[in-house]
Motif scaffolding. Sequence first.
Motif, PDB file in Angstrom:
ATOM      1  N   PRO A   1     -18.155 -10.594  28.016  1.00 52.53           N
ATOM      2  CA  PRO A   1     -18.007 -12.028  27.799  1.00 52.53           C
ATOM      3  C   PRO A   1     -17.929 -12.328  26.308  1.00 52.53           C
ATOM      4  CG  PRO A   1     -20.236 -11.503  28.510  1.00 52.53           C
ATOM      5  CD  PRO A   1     -19.434 -10.245  28.567  1.00 52.53           C
ATOM      6  N   GLY A   2     -17.307 -13.418  25.958  1.00 50.91           N
ATOM      7  CA  GLY A   2     -17.239 -13.812  24.568  1.00 50.91           C
ATOM      8  C   GLY A   2     -16.004 -13.337  23.853  1.00 50.91           C
ATOM      9  N   LEU A   3     -15.008 -12.804  24.555  1.00 53.63           N
ATOM     10  CA  LEU A   3     -13.816 -12.360  23.862  1.00 53.63           C
ATOM     11  C   LEU A   3     -12.612 -13.239  24.158  1.00 53.63           C
ATOM     12  CD1 LEU A   3     -14.146  -8.515  24.072  1.00 53.63           C
ATOM     13  CD2 LEU A   3     -14.450  -9.993  22.111  1.00 53.63           C
ATOM     14  N   LEU A   4     -12.793 -14.295  24.889  1.00 54.21           N
ATOM     15  CA  LEU A   4     -11.720 -15.239  25.128  1.00 54.21           C
ATOM     16  C   LEU A   4     -11.929 -16.460  24.240  1.00 54.21           C
ATOM     17  CD1 LEU A   4     -11.507 -14.962  29.010  1.00 54.21           C
ATOM     18  CD2 LEU A   4     -10.047 -13.871  27.310  1.00 54.21           C
ATOM     19  N   PRO A   5     -10.861 -17.182  23.919  1.00 53.22           N
ATOM     20  CA  PRO A   5     -11.001 -18.361  23.067  1.00 53.22           C
ATOM     21  C   PRO A   5     -11.978 -19.370  23.678  1.00 53.22           C
ATOM     22  CG  PRO A   5      -8.695 -17.817  23.394  1.00 53.22           C
ATOM     23  CD  PRO A   5      -9.496 -16.950  24.324  1.00 53.22           C
ATOM     24  N   GLY A   6     -12.623 -20.119  22.788  1.00 54.36           N
ATOM     25  CA  GLY A   6     -13.527 -21.179  23.231  1.00 54.36           C
ATOM     26  C   GLY A   6     -14.933 -21.000  22.706  1.00 54.36           C
ATOM     27  N   ARG A   7     -15.817 -21.836  23.205  1.00 49.73           N
ATOM     28  CA  ARG A   7     -17.204 -21.836  22.744  1.00 49.73           C
ATOM     29  C   ARG A   7     -17.938 -20.592  23.211  1.00 49.73           C
ATOM     30  NH1 ARG A   7     -19.211 -28.060  23.470  1.00 49.73           N
ATOM     31  NH2 ARG A   7     -17.601 -28.932  22.107  1.00 49.73           N
ATOM     32  N   GLN A   8     -18.736 -20.053  22.293  1.00 45.66           N
ATOM     33  CA  GLN A   8     -19.500 -18.841  22.578  1.00 45.66           C
ATOM     34  C   GLN A   8     -20.954 -19.072  22.197  1.00 45.66           C
ATOM     35  OE1 GLN A   8     -17.789 -16.422  24.060  1.00 45.66           O
ATOM     36  NE2 GLN A   8     -15.951 -17.634  23.801  1.00 45.66           N
ATOM     37  N   LYS A   9     -21.856 -18.274  22.784  1.00 45.36           N
ATOM     38  CA  LYS A   9     -23.276 -18.389  22.481  1.00 45.36           C
ATOM     39  C   LYS A   9     -23.898 -17.008  22.467  1.00 45.36           C
ATOM     40  CE  LYS A   9     -26.284 -19.708  25.650  1.00 45.36           C
ATOM     41  NZ  LYS A   9     -27.081 -20.545  26.575  1.00 45.36           N
ATOM     42  N   ALA A  10     -24.842 -16.813  21.542  1.00 54.97           N
ATOM     43  CA  ALA A  10     -25.638 -15.591  21.510  1.00 54.97           C
ATOM     44  C   ALA A  10     -27.095 -16.005  21.405  1.00 54.97           C
ATOM     45  CB  ALA A  10     -25.243 -14.732  20.307  1.00 54.97           C
ATOM     46  N   CYS A  11     -27.994 -15.228  21.980  1.00 58.05           N
ATOM     47  CA  CYS A  11     -29.415 -15.514  21.826  1.00 58.05           C
ATOM     48  C   CYS A  11     -30.148 -14.208  21.585  1.00 58.05           C
ATOM     49  CB  CYS A  11     -29.978 -16.262  23.035  1.00 58.05           C
ATOM     50  SG  CYS A  11     -29.831 -15.410  24.592  1.00 58.05           S
ATOM     51  N   GLY A  12     -31.306 -14.311  20.930  1.00 56.68           N
ATOM     52  CA  GLY A  12     -32.073 -13.121  20.615  1.00 56.68           C
ATOM     53  C   GLY A  12     -33.411 -13.477  20.013  1.00 56.68           C
ATOM     54  N   HIS A  13     -34.138 -12.448  19.571  1.00 59.06           N
ATOM     55  CA  HIS A  13     -35.498 -12.631  19.067  1.00 59.06           C
ATOM     56  C   HIS A  13     -35.565 -12.990  17.590  1.00 59.06           C
ATOM     57  CE1 HIS A  13     -37.096 -11.322  22.874  1.00 59.06           C
ATOM     58  NE2 HIS A  13     -36.292 -10.269  22.833  1.00 59.06           N
ATOM     59  N   THR A  14     -34.488 -12.726  16.840  1.00 61.89           N
ATOM     60  CA  THR A  14     -34.479 -13.052  15.413  1.00 61.89           C
ATOM     61  C   THR A  14     -33.148 -13.696  15.040  1.00 61.89           C
ATOM     62  OG1 THR A  14     -33.519 -10.949  14.697  1.00 61.89           O
ATOM     63  CG2 THR A  14     -35.934 -11.027  14.904  1.00 61.89           C
ATOM     64  N   ALA A  15     -33.173 -14.400  13.932  1.00 63.80           N
ATOM     65  CA  ALA A  15     -31.940 -15.017  13.437  1.00 63.80           C
ATOM     66  C   ALA A  15     -30.908 -13.934  13.119  1.00 63.80           C
ATOM     67  CB  ALA A  15     -32.223 -15.869  12.204  1.00 63.80           C
ATOM     68  N   GLN A  16     -31.350 -12.840  12.525  1.00 64.01           N
ATOM     69  CA  GLN A  16     -30.424 -11.759  12.179  1.00 64.01           C
ATOM     70  C   GLN A  16     -29.799 -11.142  13.426  1.00 64.01           C
ATOM     71  OE1 GLN A  16     -29.518 -11.110   8.923  1.00 64.01           O
ATOM     72  NE2 GLN A  16     -27.879 -10.102  10.058  1.00 64.01           N
ATOM     73  N   GLU A  17     -30.563 -11.037  14.484  1.00 63.35           N
ATOM     74  CA  GLU A  17     -30.045 -10.476  15.738  1.00 63.35           C
ATOM     75  C   GLU A  17     -28.916 -11.344  16.301  1.00 63.35           C
ATOM     76  OE1 GLU A  17     -31.707  -9.427  20.214  1.00 63.35           O
ATOM     77  OE2 GLU A  17     -33.136  -9.668  18.581  1.00 63.35           O
ATOM     78  N   VAL A  18     -29.092 -12.659  16.289  1.00 64.60           N
ATOM     79  CA  VAL A  18     -28.037 -13.520  16.844  1.00 64.60           C
ATOM     80  C   VAL A  18     -26.828 -13.568  15.919  1.00 64.60           C
ATOM     81  CG1 VAL A  18     -29.569 -14.899  18.286  1.00 64.60           C
ATOM     82  CG2 VAL A  18     -29.026 -15.708  15.993  1.00 64.60           C
ATOM     83  N   LEU A  19     -27.052 -13.505  14.616  1.00 63.83           N
ATOM     84  CA  LEU A  19     -25.918 -13.470  13.682  1.00 63.83           C
ATOM     85  C   LEU A  19     -25.144 -12.166  13.839  1.00 63.83           C
ATOM     86  CD1 LEU A  19     -27.422 -15.059  10.461  1.00 63.83           C
ATOM     87  CD2 LEU A  19     -25.645 -16.011  11.954  1.00 63.83           C
ATOM     88  N   ASP A  20     -25.853 -11.058  13.977  1.00 62.52           N
ATOM     89  CA  ASP A  20     -25.180  -9.773  14.184  1.00 62.52           C
ATOM     90  C   ASP A  20     -24.360  -9.790  15.471  1.00 62.52           C
ATOM     91  OD1 ASP A  20     -26.264  -8.797  11.850  1.00 62.52           O
ATOM     92  OD2 ASP A  20     -27.834  -7.617  12.842  1.00 62.52           O
TER      93      ASP A  20
END
Length: 82
Positions: free
Chosen positions: A51-70
């Motif tokens: 998921p996340g490879l088609l155009p449009g809005r995407q979301k990531a979640c994780g335990h740290t800010a760096q994890e979601v940015l990565d």
Amino acid sequence: MDTGPQIEMYKDIEIRYGYSSRDDVYYAHFALPSRHEPKGLLQWVKMDVTPGLLPGRQKACGHTAQEVLDAAHTVIDRYFNA
């Protein structure tokens, strides 16, 4: 997000991220542009079903800010390099 999102630009894509104490996780939100259609994307997506490879809005979640940015950076890189 409790204090409002922070913003980072990555490859001309705005990533908004921050911490939610209600969920006790960090979130990152970004949108992949629809004008970009990488060669072979459809075959690759069917094979990988990531998921996340088609155009449009995407979301990531994780335990740290760096994890979601990565995670956001990885999806963006894969999208443009597919």
